[in-house]
Design a protein around this motif. Sequence first.
Motif, PDB file in Angstrom:
ATOM      1  N   LYS A   4       0.839  -1.200   0.000  1.00  0.00           N
ATOM      2  CA  LYS A   4       0.000   0.000   0.000  1.00  0.00           C
ATOM      3  C   LYS A   4       0.881   1.259   0.000  1.00  0.00           C
ATOM      4  O   LYS A   4       1.964   1.273   0.560  1.00  0.00           O
ATOM      5  CB  LYS A   4      -0.863  -0.051   1.260  1.00  0.00           C
ATOM      6  N   GLU A   5       0.344   2.299  -0.674  1.00  0.00           N
ATOM      7  CA  GLU A   5       1.076   3.563  -0.730  1.00  0.00           C
ATOM      8  C   GLU A   5       0.782   4.369   0.533  1.00  0.00           C
ATOM      9  O   GLU A   5      -0.379   4.438   0.953  1.00  0.00           O
ATOM     10  CB  GLU A   5       0.564   4.316  -1.947  1.00  0.00           C
ATOM     11  N   LEU A   6       1.797   4.944   1.093  1.00  0.00           N
ATOM     12  CA  LEU A   6       1.603   5.788   2.279  1.00  0.00           C
ATOM     13  C   LEU A   6       0.993   7.112   1.815  1.00  0.00           C
ATOM     14  O   LEU A   6       1.526   7.762   0.920  1.00  0.00           O
ATOM     15  CB  LEU A   6       2.967   6.048   2.922  1.00  0.00           C
ATOM     16  N   ARG A   7      -0.110   7.504   2.429  1.00  0.00           N
ATOM     17  CA  ARG A   7      -0.773   8.741   2.007  1.00  0.00           C
ATOM     18  C   ARG A   7      -0.465   9.826   3.029  1.00  0.00           C
ATOM     19  O   ARG A   7      -0.845   9.707   4.206  1.00  0.00           O
ATOM     20  CB  ARG A   7      -2.278   8.471   1.926  1.00  0.00           C
ATOM     21  N   VAL A   8       0.221  10.868   2.579  1.00  0.00           N
ATOM     22  CA  VAL A   8       0.679  11.913   3.502  1.00  0.00           C
ATOM     23  C   VAL A   8       0.051  13.251   3.124  1.00  0.00           C
ATOM     24  O   VAL A   8       0.037  13.633   1.957  1.00  0.00           O
ATOM     25  CB  VAL A   8       2.225  12.045   3.469  1.00  0.00           C
ATOM     26  N   GLU A  28      12.740   5.816  -2.514  1.00  0.00           N
ATOM     27  CA  GLU A  28      11.941   4.740  -3.113  1.00  0.00           C
ATOM     28  C   GLU A  28      11.644   3.616  -2.144  1.00  0.00           C
ATOM     29  O   GLU A  28      10.905   2.689  -2.464  1.00  0.00           O
ATOM     30  CB  GLU A  28      12.680   4.189  -4.340  1.00  0.00           C
ATOM     31  N   ALA A  29      12.224   3.689  -0.938  1.00  0.00           N
ATOM     32  CA  ALA A  29      12.051   2.581   0.016  1.00  0.00           C
ATOM     33  C   ALA A  29      10.587   2.430   0.415  1.00  0.00           C
ATOM     34  O   ALA A  29      10.087   1.318   0.578  1.00  0.00           O
ATOM     35  CB  ALA A  29      12.928   2.823   1.246  1.00  0.00           C
ATOM     36  N   VAL A  30       9.893   3.546   0.556  1.00  0.00           N
ATOM     37  CA  VAL A  30       8.484   3.513   0.972  1.00  0.00           C
ATOM     38  C   VAL A  30       7.659   4.213  -0.111  1.00  0.00           C
ATOM     39  O   VAL A  30       7.901   5.396  -0.406  1.00  0.00           O
ATOM     40  CB  VAL A  30       8.298   4.265   2.322  1.00  0.00           C
ATOM     41  N   PRO A  31       6.684   3.520  -0.731  1.00  0.00           N
ATOM     42  CA  PRO A  31       5.847   4.217  -1.726  1.00  0.00           C
ATOM     43  C   PRO A  31       4.960   5.265  -1.050  1.00  0.00           C
ATOM     44  O   PRO A  31       4.291   4.972  -0.060  1.00  0.00           O
ATOM     45  CB  PRO A  31       4.990   3.088  -2.333  1.00  0.00           C
ATOM     46  N   VAL A  32       4.988   6.472  -1.593  1.00  0.00           N
ATOM     47  CA  VAL A  32       4.309   7.600  -0.929  1.00  0.00           C
ATOM     48  C   VAL A  32       3.558   8.449  -1.947  1.00  0.00           C
ATOM     49  O   VAL A  32       4.035   8.647  -3.063  1.00  0.00           O
ATOM     50  CB  VAL A  32       5.350   8.528  -0.234  1.00  0.00           C
ATOM     51  N   SER A  33       2.370   8.952  -1.580  1.00  0.00           N
ATOM     52  CA  SER A  33       1.774  10.049  -2.345  1.00  0.00           C
ATOM     53  C   SER A  33       1.472  11.184  -1.363  1.00  0.00           C
ATOM     54  O   SER A  33       1.166  10.938  -0.197  1.00  0.00           O
ATOM     55  CB  SER A  33       0.510   9.603  -3.085  1.00  0.00           C
ATOM     56  N   VAL A  34       1.593  12.408  -1.869  1.00  0.00           N
ATOM     57  CA  VAL A  34       1.550  13.576  -0.980  1.00  0.00           C
ATOM     58  C   VAL A  34       0.524  14.590  -1.464  1.00  0.00           C
ATOM     59  O   VAL A  34       0.491  14.923  -2.646  1.00  0.00           O
ATOM     60  CB  VAL A  34       2.946  14.270  -0.961  1.00  0.00           C
ATOM     61  N   ASP A  35      -0.320  15.086  -0.560  1.00  0.00           N
ATOM     62  CA  ASP A  35      -1.158  16.252  -0.832  1.00  0.00           C
ATOM     63  C   ASP A  35      -0.608  17.422  -0.020  1.00  0.00           C
ATOM     64  O   ASP A  35      -0.489  17.317   1.210  1.00  0.00           O
ATOM     65  CB  ASP A  35      -2.615  15.998  -0.409  1.00  0.00           C
ATOM     66  N   ILE A  36      -0.263  18.513  -0.689  1.00  0.00           N
ATOM     67  CA  ILE A  36       0.187  19.723   0.031  1.00  0.00           C
ATOM     68  C   ILE A  36      -0.991  20.688   0.071  1.00  0.00           C
ATOM     69  O   ILE A  36      -1.422  21.204  -0.974  1.00  0.00           O
ATOM     70  CB  ILE A  36       1.372  20.408  -0.660  1.00  0.00           C
ATOM     71  N   SER A 383      12.120  10.768  10.272  1.00  0.00           N
ATOM     72  CA  SER A 383      11.345  10.225  11.394  1.00  0.00           C
ATOM     73  C   SER A 383      10.083   9.548  10.874  1.00  0.00           C
ATOM     74  O   SER A 383       9.733   8.443  11.293  1.00  0.00           O
ATOM     75  CB  SER A 383      10.935  11.342  12.366  1.00  0.00           C
ATOM     76  N   LEU A 384       9.396  10.221   9.934  1.00  0.00           N
ATOM     77  CA  LEU A 384       8.139   9.669   9.395  1.00  0.00           C
ATOM     78  C   LEU A 384       8.403   8.328   8.694  1.00  0.00           C
ATOM     79  O   LEU A 384       7.681   7.343   8.914  1.00  0.00           O
ATOM     80  CB  LEU A 384       7.535  10.693   8.427  1.00  0.00           C
ATOM     81  N   LEU A 385       9.444   8.294   7.871  1.00  0.00           N
ATOM     82  CA  LEU A 385       9.720   7.057   7.129  1.00  0.00           C
ATOM     83  C   LEU A 385      10.138   5.935   8.074  1.00  0.00           C
ATOM     84  O   LEU A 385       9.825   4.760   7.833  1.00  0.00           O
ATOM     85  CB  LEU A 385      10.796   7.311   6.066  1.00  0.00           C
ATOM     86  N   ALA A 386      10.810   6.292   9.158  1.00  0.00           N
ATOM     87  CA  ALA A 386      11.197   5.268  10.133  1.00  0.00           C
ATOM     88  C   ALA A 386       9.957   4.658  10.800  1.00  0.00           C
ATOM     89  O   ALA A 386       9.980   3.508  11.233  1.00  0.00           O
ATOM     90  CB  ALA A 386      12.127   5.881  11.187  1.00  0.00           C
ATOM     91  N   ASP A 387       8.875   5.439  10.865  1.00  0.00           N
ATOM     92  CA  ASP A 387       7.626   4.961  11.478  1.00  0.00           C
ATOM     93  C   ASP A 387       6.705   4.304  10.446  1.00  0.00           C
ATOM     94  O   ASP A 387       5.615   3.835  10.791  1.00  0.00           O
ATOM     95  CB  ASP A 387       6.836   6.142  12.096  1.00  0.00           C
ATOM     96  N   ALA A 388       7.125   4.302   9.180  1.00  0.00           N
ATOM     97  CA  ALA A 388       6.198   3.950   8.092  1.00  0.00           C
ATOM     98  C   ALA A 388       5.614   2.555   8.230  1.00  0.00           C
ATOM     99  O   ALA A 388       4.437   2.350   7.912  1.00  0.00           O
ATOM    100  CB  ALA A 388       6.892   4.094   6.739  1.00  0.00           C
ATOM    101  N   GLN A 389       6.407   1.602   8.681  1.00  0.00           N
ATOM    102  CA  GLN A 389       5.897   0.219   8.724  1.00  0.00           C
ATOM    103  C   GLN A 389       4.647   0.113   9.599  1.00  0.00           C
ATOM    104  O   GLN A 389       3.740  -0.653   9.307  1.00  0.00           O
ATOM    105  CB  GLN A 389       6.983  -0.742   9.221  1.00  0.00           C
ATOM    106  N   THR A 390       4.588   0.919  10.664  1.00  0.00           N
ATOM    107  CA  THR A 390       3.417   0.856  11.549  1.00  0.00           C
ATOM    108  C   THR A 390       2.184   1.418  10.839  1.00  0.00           C
ATOM    109  O   THR A 390       1.060   1.092  11.191  1.00  0.00           O
ATOM    110  CB  THR A 390       3.650   1.682  12.840  1.00  0.00           C
TER     111      THR A 390
END
Length: 450
Positions: A4-8, A28-36, A383-390
């Motif tokens: 799943k893509e992380l939604r930020v 690229e380690a964590v798939p992410v999509s971002v809304d600013i 910090s956020l990416l380190a928490d990503a797995q949770t």
Amino acid sequence: MSTKELRVAIVGSGPSGIYAADALTSQEAVPVSVDIIDRLPVPFGLVRYGVAPDHFSIRSVRGTLEKVLDRDKVRFVGNVAIGEDVSLADLRDAYDAVILTYGAARDRRLGVPGEDLPGSVAATDLVNWYCGHPDALRDEIETELASATTAVVIGVGNVAVDVVRVLAKAPTEIDATDMPQHVLDLLAADNITDIYLVGRRGPAQATFTTKELRELGELSDAEVIVAAADVELDPVSAVTVESDRLAARNVEVIREWSTRASEGKRRRIHVRFFTKPVEILGSDHVSGIVLERTALDASGALVSTGETFTVDCDLVVRSVGYRGVGLDDSPFDPDRAVVPNTAGRVLDGGVPVAGLYVAGWIKRGPSGIIGTNKKDAAETVQSLLADAQTMLGGVDRPGIDGLLSAGHQVVHMDGWRSVDAGERAAGAARGRERTTEHDRARLLDLAAGR
Ligand code: NAP
């Protein structure tokens, strides 16, 4: 592991928010999509509404920031105010993680009598006005500038220097900027002859940078006046100048100014150090300011001398720093005016709040240059990416769209491009690159192609 893509969601599209999006979408380690998300219909925060319009090279960072907003995995969501249109709690439910990067938009207070008299304005309000911020206090600022002859600017940081320079420049020196036409017209017609730049400590302790300071001595219509006594270094300052290159360079510039003879220019910039405001005078409008001479004790602490004097003036600009405010139900430290955090993880009672992060001025306070925010945002994203797995194991998050009321106009990058084209066309008609559109309704019309 989930794919799943992380939604930020990032709240605030100034440099820190965009640098956070950059850091999130450059890995690229964590798939992410971002809304600013921004409450204004246009992106760039203080790059558009804080950096002085005559500082073309600093403002050109906009081009680099815009490239991040154009990335596939990044979406600009303008004209949405978190805390008004959508609550922070709902936003947090709609995303795996939220990063607060909404900056420090308010002014710090001086804490002296008379501070709220008409004619006493915050530098933040003056800057908003000349940058064409949609929420600028146009009537108040324009009424004051139209009648002012002597302005006293309190504070010796880069914002104070910006304000003094913009007020002191000749029309030909600001004509090419993107300031709204009503701003250029008023600045061309104002009758300010004297501007005081007042620092409560000495030239060795001032927070302005040398390049910015030097510009004050290079203006066609204004000359700088410094008393020789103000550049005699006390023992503490002498030690500072020995060890601090910035302080040494600043002192050198100011020393040179103190040797200049008057050239009889139209405006005078009086630079005063070791002087602090005691009271702003006036019954229904500013008529003067009581200032007190200060000194540094042997430990470098500021001490009062009891020696006061009055400067007659009709405008006081308080440029003593920006101040952050809380957003909705986010934890907030009112003493430090920041969102409490450890390495960008928001803390509530000392405990990290799951999925809530912070970067930029609202994380560390209003200091540093634009580039400082890149490193700051990178720390938060780490910090956020380190928490990503949770977060990745959880449910799919819907994003903000379903939270907005029907008919709410949202501005995405295509809308910004329409605004951009409209501003460039308005600028071209007057022979400059751009004229900033200051009116919110007009910005929304441009964004909608109307
Ligand atoms: P700042 O650098 O913190 O300067 C605030 C000034 O206000 C200092 O001179 C401070 O003096 C003074 N001050 C604070 N409280 C006071 C009081 N009660 N009475 C009298 N003076 C008081 O803040 P800023 O100028 O708002 O700038 C904010 C940040 O943006 C800074 O990091 C700045 O460098 C950056 N910026 C950069 C540029 C650029 O690069 N061109 C342009 C604009 C802004 P003390 O030092 O004695 O506290």
